[in-house]
Scaffold this motif. Structure first.
Motif, PDB file in Angstrom:
ATOM      1  N   GLY A  28     -18.064  21.317  46.791  1.00  0.00           N
ATOM      2  CA  GLY A  28     -17.535  22.643  47.077  1.00  0.00           C
ATOM      3  C   GLY A  28     -18.597  23.720  47.105  1.00  0.00           C
ATOM      4  N   SER A  29     -19.668  23.498  46.353  1.00  0.00           N
ATOM      5  CA  SER A  29     -20.769  24.469  46.315  1.00  0.00           C
ATOM      6  C   SER A  29     -21.880  24.135  47.293  1.00  0.00           C
ATOM      7  CB  SER A  29     -21.351  24.538  44.904  1.00  0.00           C
ATOM      8  OG  SER A  29     -21.964  23.305  44.550  1.00  0.00           O
ATOM      9  N   ASP A  30     -21.694  23.051  48.076  1.00  0.00           N
ATOM     10  CA  ASP A  30     -22.736  22.581  48.992  1.00  0.00           C
ATOM     11  C   ASP A  30     -24.035  22.280  48.249  1.00  0.00           C
ATOM     12  OD1 ASP A  30     -21.126  22.699  51.292  1.00  0.00           O
ATOM     13  OD2 ASP A  30     -21.526  24.839  51.532  1.00  0.00           O
ATOM     14  N   TYR A  31     -23.897  21.767  47.023  1.00  0.00           N
ATOM     15  CA  TYR A  31     -25.052  21.358  46.219  1.00  0.00           C
ATOM     16  C   TYR A  31     -26.045  22.516  46.040  1.00  0.00           C
ATOM     17  CZ  TYR A  31     -23.099  16.789  47.254  1.00  0.00           C
ATOM     18  OH  TYR A  31     -22.247  15.707  47.386  1.00  0.00           O
ATOM     19  N   ALA A  32     -25.515  23.711  45.850  1.00  0.00           N
ATOM     20  CA  ALA A  32     -26.343  24.917  45.786  1.00  0.00           C
ATOM     21  C   ALA A  32     -27.224  24.928  44.539  1.00  0.00           C
ATOM     22  CB  ALA A  32     -25.459  26.164  45.797  1.00  0.00           C
ATOM     23  N   ASP A  33     -28.444  25.440  44.702  1.00  0.00           N
ATOM     24  CA  ASP A  33     -29.394  25.490  43.596  1.00  0.00           C
ATOM     25  C   ASP A  33     -29.017  26.512  42.528  1.00  0.00           C
ATOM     26  OD1 ASP A  33     -30.954  23.551  44.755  1.00  0.00           O
ATOM     27  OD2 ASP A  33     -32.317  24.966  45.734  1.00  0.00           O
ATOM     28  N   ASP A  34     -28.189  27.478  42.885  1.00  0.00           N
ATOM     29  CA  ASP A  34     -27.830  28.505  41.895  1.00  0.00           C
ATOM     30  C   ASP A  34     -26.563  28.146  41.129  1.00  0.00           C
ATOM     31  OD1 ASP A  34     -26.134  28.886  44.075  1.00  0.00           O
ATOM     32  OD2 ASP A  34     -26.041  31.058  43.814  1.00  0.00           O
ATOM     33  N   VAL A  35     -26.124  26.917  41.255  1.00  0.00           N
ATOM     34  CA  VAL A  35     -24.970  26.410  40.514  1.00  0.00           C
ATOM     35  C   VAL A  35     -25.456  25.407  39.473  1.00  0.00           C
ATOM     36  CG1 VAL A  35     -22.870  25.003  40.675  1.00  0.00           C
ATOM     37  CG2 VAL A  35     -23.316  26.787  42.380  1.00  0.00           C
ATOM     38  N   GLN A  36     -24.887  25.495  38.293  1.00  0.00           N
ATOM     39  CA  GLN A  36     -25.218  24.555  37.220  1.00  0.00           C
ATOM     40  C   GLN A  36     -23.932  23.888  36.731  1.00  0.00           C
ATOM     41  OE1 GLN A  36     -26.215  26.134  33.311  1.00  0.00           O
ATOM     42  NE2 GLN A  36     -27.864  24.629  33.089  1.00  0.00           N
ATOM     43  N   ILE A  37     -24.040  22.614  36.424  1.00  0.00           N
ATOM     44  CA  ILE A  37     -22.934  21.871  35.815  1.00  0.00           C
ATOM     45  C   ILE A  37     -23.416  21.324  34.484  1.00  0.00           C
ATOM     46  CG2 ILE A  37     -21.347  19.925  36.033  1.00  0.00           C
ATOM     47  CD1 ILE A  37     -21.693  20.121  39.084  1.00  0.00           C
ATOM     48  N   VAL A  38     -22.752  21.701  33.404  1.00  0.00           N
ATOM     49  CA  VAL A  38     -23.089  21.165  32.085  1.00  0.00           C
ATOM     50  C   VAL A  38     -21.983  20.198  31.677  1.00  0.00           C
ATOM     51  CG1 VAL A  38     -23.480  21.669  29.649  1.00  0.00           C
ATOM     52  CG2 VAL A  38     -24.384  23.217  31.397  1.00  0.00           C
ATOM     53  N   ILE A  39     -22.302  18.922  31.667  1.00  0.00           N
ATOM     54  CA  ILE A  39     -21.359  17.888  31.232  1.00  0.00           C
ATOM     55  C   ILE A  39     -21.569  17.658  29.743  1.00  0.00           C
ATOM     56  CG2 ILE A  39     -20.581  15.513  31.534  1.00  0.00           C
ATOM     57  CD1 ILE A  39     -21.818  15.567  34.332  1.00  0.00           C
ATOM     58  N   VAL A  40     -20.550  17.889  28.964  1.00  0.00           N
ATOM     59  CA  VAL A  40     -20.643  17.689  27.515  1.00  0.00           C
ATOM     60  C   VAL A  40     -19.899  16.414  27.146  1.00  0.00           C
ATOM     61  CG1 VAL A  40     -20.144  18.618  25.230  1.00  0.00           C
ATOM     62  CG2 VAL A  40     -20.806  20.167  27.086  1.00  0.00           C
ATOM     63  N   ASP A  41     -20.642  15.405  26.761  1.00  0.00           N
ATOM     64  CA  ASP A  41     -20.058  14.163  26.251  1.00  0.00           C
ATOM     65  C   ASP A  41     -19.717  14.398  24.781  1.00  0.00           C
ATOM     66  OD1 ASP A  41     -19.541  11.562  25.306  1.00  0.00           O
ATOM     67  OD2 ASP A  41     -21.686  11.244  24.961  1.00  0.00           O
ATOM     68  N   ASP A  42     -18.419  14.504  24.507  1.00  0.00           N
ATOM     69  CA  ASP A  42     -17.956  14.858  23.165  1.00  0.00           C
ATOM     70  C   ASP A  42     -17.779  13.606  22.306  1.00  0.00           C
ATOM     71  OD1 ASP A  42     -17.019  16.547  21.094  1.00  0.00           O
ATOM     72  OD2 ASP A  42     -14.934  16.193  21.702  1.00  0.00           O
ATOM     73  N   GLY A  43     -18.865  12.883  22.115  1.00  0.00           N
ATOM     74  CA  GLY A  43     -18.816  11.709  21.247  1.00  0.00           C
ATOM     75  C   GLY A  43     -17.990  10.574  21.804  1.00  0.00           C
ATOM     76  N   SER A  44     -17.962  10.420  23.118  1.00  0.00           N
ATOM     77  CA  SER A  44     -17.192   9.327  23.729  1.00  0.00           C
ATOM     78  C   SER A  44     -17.770   7.983  23.295  1.00  0.00           C
ATOM     79  CB  SER A  44     -17.241   9.440  25.250  1.00  0.00           C
ATOM     80  OG  SER A  44     -16.768  10.706  25.685  1.00  0.00           O
ATOM     81  N   ALA A  45     -16.877   7.081  22.870  1.00  0.00           N
ATOM     82  CA  ALA A  45     -17.349   5.783  22.386  1.00  0.00           C
ATOM     83  C   ALA A  45     -16.563   4.619  22.980  1.00  0.00           C
ATOM     84  CB  ALA A  45     -17.240   5.732  20.864  1.00  0.00           C
ATOM     85  N   LYS A  46     -15.530   4.912  23.765  1.00  0.00           N
ATOM     86  CA  LYS A  46     -14.646   3.852  24.250  1.00  0.00           C
ATOM     87  C   LYS A  46     -14.891   3.493  25.713  1.00  0.00           C
ATOM     88  CE  LYS A  46     -10.906   4.941  21.011  1.00  0.00           C
ATOM     89  NZ  LYS A  46      -9.463   5.312  20.882  1.00  0.00           N
ATOM     90  N   ASP A  47     -15.750   4.248  26.407  1.00  0.00           N
ATOM     91  CA  ASP A  47     -15.992   3.937  27.810  1.00  0.00           C
ATOM     92  C   ASP A  47     -17.403   4.374  28.203  1.00  0.00           C
ATOM     93  OD1 ASP A  47     -15.919   6.707  28.128  1.00  0.00           O
ATOM     94  OD2 ASP A  47     -14.029   6.742  29.230  1.00  0.00           O
TER      95      ASP A  47
END
Length: 344
Positions: A28-47
């Motif tokens: 949706g952002s066309d892979y724009a450089d001024d966009v950031q995605i922070v994925i927070v893995d909240d202690g996932s242990a089952k997958d």
């Protein structure tokens, strides 16, 4: 390049669906450089959530940041993303939801305008859509009759919000600096903290903008989802916890200067107390009604005026009817509202 916006994605054992969320933002952002995605893995242990988060960062190191933490719950994960955000603006998207591409492009264009002009808009509001998996239907929520469209405004210009149209987390894009000033203290291992996120920072937001696009796609219908009625009923104590935090955040009538914002916040808090009342009645916990009474007593001791408004207004009266018959009427009213609005 300076980041215009950070999208936070809190993930807990989300491997089955998190890719769709990440892809929707990238595409949706066309892979724009001024966009950031922070994925927070909240202690996932089952997958494979931790590995997937790292893979996304490896593929797009200039856009995606993977953060890992011990399990703290949804609110803690959201605030971890805020702490790691480099964007001028911040928006949370839960890992089972996604963003509409055209709406995202429109949001980015507007935010870039604000950043280029150094215009400090504290809160940008957009629409969201309930995507009901069980019957493949959609229910869009917009604010065209509550908010000025397409211009910067203040709280004194907002209109009346109906019960099913409050400004939920899905609608909010905060200026990151403003959100951090709110210093939100999210209780760990607690669901429904999105209500805190969509309440406590509001008095710090002095300038707002409503962009009338259906941005946030809210997947609803999974049996293990927190808003599923059976799940929510089993976690009614989480709502008690959230209600207490919201209660003690403000003496609404004394602390909120804007009459319109004061009315909005009091009405929203009333809805939270009503939810506590309804689901305490639905709960099979032996202490549910005792805990509910204690919650109302605490509110009365904290602020008598807030108590009267929340308990003895129309909504409070309807959800706290005495006797067994009153309980049946309250639950019946909830069932009717659920069918009409389809909020869970």
């Amino acid at each position: 390049m300076k980041k215009t916006i950070t999208f936070g994605i809190p993930c807990y054992n989300s491997a089955a669906y998190m890719d769709k969320c990440v892809e929707s933002i990238l595409e949706g952002s066309d892979y724009a450089d001024d966009v950031q995605i922070v994925i927070v893995d909240d202690g996932s242990a089952k997958d494979d959530t931790p590995a997937k988060a790292d893979e996304w960062q490896q593929r797009y190191p200039d856009i995606v940041k993977a953060v890992h933490q011990e399990n703290g719950g949804h609110g803690v994960a959201v605030m971890k993303a805020v702490a790691n955000a480099d964007g001028v603006y911040f928006k949370n998207i839960d890992s089972d939801d996604w963003a509409d591409a055209d709406a995202l492009k429109a949001l980015l264009a507007k935010l870039r305008e604000f950043v280029a002009a150094d215009e400090q808009v504290d809160l940008v509001l957009t629409n969201y859509v309930y995507e009901h998996v069980e019957d493949n239907t959609r229910n869009a929520v917009n604010y065209r009759h509550q908010l000025p469209v397409g211009r910067v405004f203040g709280w004194n210009e907002i209109g009346h919000f109906k019960m099913w149209k409050y400004l939920l987390m899905h609608a909010l894009t905060y200026r990151t600096e403003t959100l951090r000033k709110a210093n939100l203290q999210m209780p760990p291992h607690t669901f429904y903290v999105d209500n805190i996120y969509a309440y406590v920072p509001f008095p710090l937001c002095h300038s707002l903008y409503y962009l009338d696009v259906d941005l946030y796609r809210y997947f609803i219908g999974r049996e293990d989802q927190s808003v599923n009625e059976k799940v929510l009923t089993s976690r009614v104590d989480h709502y008690w916890r959230v209600a207490r935090i919201m209660m003690h955040a403000y003496h609404v009538y004394d602390d909120i200067d804007s009459p319109q914002l004061r009315s909005y916040m009091m009405n929203y808090f009333t809805i939270i107390m009503a939810i506590c009342s309804v689901f305490s009645k639905l709960s099979d916990r032996e202490d549910a009604m005792d805990q509910l009474e204690a919650l109302w007593r605490e509110l009365r001791e904290y602020d008598e005026r807030m108590y009267r408004r929340a308990k003895h207004g129309v909504v409070g009266t309807a959800t706290n009817l005495p006797s067994g018959l009153g309980k049946k009427i309250t639950i019946g009213g909830y069932r009717l509202a659920q069918k009409v609005v389809k909020f869970n």
